[in-house]
Design a protein around this motif. Structure first.
Motif, short mmCIF file in Angstrom:
data_model
loop_
_atom_site.label_atom_id
_atom_site.label_comp_id
_atom_site.label_asym_id
_atom_site.label_seq_id
_atom_site.Cartn_x
_atom_site.Cartn_y
_atom_site.Cartn_z
N ARG A 176 0.72 -1.31 -0.05
CA ARG A 176 -0.20 0.16 -0.04
C ARG A 176 0.79 0.91 -0.11
O ARG A 176 0.02 2.26 -0.88
N LEU A 177 1.80 1.13 0.98
CA LEU A 177 2.58 2.49 0.57
C LEU A 177 3.67 2.35 -0.35
O LEU A 177 3.70 3.56 -0.85
N PRO B 198 -4.17 4.02 9.97
CA PRO B 198 -2.86 3.23 10.59
C PRO B 198 -1.83 3.43 10.59
O PRO B 198 -1.05 2.52 11.57
N MET B 199 -1.86 4.67 9.99
CA MET B 199 -0.44 4.48 10.44
C MET B 199 -0.11 6.02 10.94
O MET B 199 -0.38 6.72 10.96
N GLU B 203 5.86 7.25 10.73
CA GLU B 203 5.23 5.33 10.40
C GLU B 203 5.73 5.47 8.73
O GLU B 203 6.66 4.64 8.06
N ALA B 204 4.96 5.75 8.83
CA ALA B 204 4.23 6.63 7.42
C ALA B 204 5.80 7.31 6.06
O ALA B 204 6.61 6.88 5.05
#
Lengths: 220, 220
Positions: A176-177, B198-199, B203-204
């Motif tokens: 996803r990232l 979610p992040m 983190e992203a």
DNA sequence: AATGCAATCTACTCGCGAGTAGATTTTTGC
DNA sequence: GCAAAAATCTACTCGCGAGTAGATTGCATT
């Protein structure tokens, strides 16, 4: 019955190489379509350059040497002009998806092909418009359709990645990232790319995808 | 002469832990500044959510429970509100530049640090606004200043890359294109990142920079 | 006590640009 | 030839939102 009149129905129509001042129905329809497209092209260029809100339909009309109601005649209201522009860009992206799907080869090769085409579309008039158009510019109904189509492209990118991960040709701890990162890198040319600059679209697209494939850390 | 009056000048002022209804000059200035910032924060959030043109100053004022002239009192006109918002974002980016510069380590490490901070800023209110604000939204003078500051950030990114190339810790056949690609990938979260998702930002940012460092092709 | 400055309001003006009414001209199908 | 449809214009309306005028209140400084 006059025989000459009847013969008109059974004979082939005479070839019309020299365009007559009496176009037939098909020609008229084509001419209308050509005008419609000319309006869209003029509009999308001004939207990209000056922004949607800073472009009045009077400006667009003036640049074509016609008056505002003519635009309404061909395209309805300003929202529809914009929606049509982004739809053209999205159709081009959709086509890139299909080409990539139809391609032979491992996951990474098909993804690479898609990414380059995706980047190229984003450097063109209508593709740029897709990137630069925020959903807040459209009326809610159009925005929903816009979002849905973008979503399809995004899903296609996601599956191409998944296929590559499945066949082992792509490394992606977080698919996803990865998708967001790739999309972002290849969307950005909509802002900076200048066709009059030192690179062609193809060179720029190729170079960016190379970076994304291999990263900027030295190969170990 | 009343001695008590004179003592006021030589003694320390009494500690004001409990806030009195009679604030002194410094407190008033701070309160004013706090209001100014509250206006900017409310404005930037609405700009990001609904777009600049779709946000009227009446909307912003209403969301703060004040009237429009109050905004003019604190910030001048709408252009200045926007300019101030992007300037705050740019200052945050500038700070990331300075932190990266001050860092020890090889080129690649300092670049990596900068990229993560850069991405984080772009996921925050004011940083988002920097990305989402096109130059066409500002009055020409403000646009020039905006462009100049963005240019500085971009130059800093370029030099970090050059330093890494020089010390051999970064691989970049075309540093200019690398800079655009990195910037694009890390700007894009301004559009998609959702703090409620979610992040975390960290983190992203970390994950995206990992992708960019190593690419998505399997290590050879 | 008087003057002035800071903060805030209500109630306007005014221009821009989206969208429309309705007339006019041209084209076309029968 | 004529009625209907297409293409295009001029000249409007109308609402929205930026920006302002001027009043009011209250605190601050002398």
């Amino acid at each position: 019955m006059p025989v000459v009149r009847q013969s008109k129905a059974v004979n082939e129509p005479p070839a019309q190489n020299t365009k007559s001042p009496f176009p037939d129905a098909a020609q008229r329809k084509a001419a209308r379509e050509a005008k419609r497209e000319a309006v869209l092209l003029a509009a999308v260029r001004m939207f990209n350059e000056r922004g949607f809100h800073a472009t009045s339909l009077d400006d667009v009309a003036l640049s074509l040497g016609v008056s505002k109601p003519t635009i309404y005649h061909y395209l309805g209201n300003k929202d529809q002009v914009l929606l049509e522009c982004v739809s053209i860009g999205l159709a081009q992206l959709q086509q890139a998806v299909e080409e990539a799907r139809a391609r032979p080869g491992a996951g990474i090769d098909r993804l690479r092909y898609f990414l380059e085409r995706y980047a190229q579309v984003n450097m063109d008039d209508f593709g740029r418009c897709v990137i630069r158009t925020g959903e807040e510019l459209l009326v809610p109904a159009s925005a929903a359709s816009f979002r849905a189509k973008k979503r399809e492209i995004d899903d296609a990118l996601r599956s191409l990645i998944d296929e590559g991960v499945a066949d082992g040709t792509i490394t992606a701890p977080d698919p996803r990232l990865l998708a967001f990162t790739l999309a972002g890198a290849l969307n950005w040319p909509a802002r900076w790319f200048d066709p009059a600059g030192p690179m062609t679209r193809e060179e720029a697209a190729h170079g960016m995808v190379d970076v994304l494939l291999h990263g900027f850390a030295p190969r170990s």
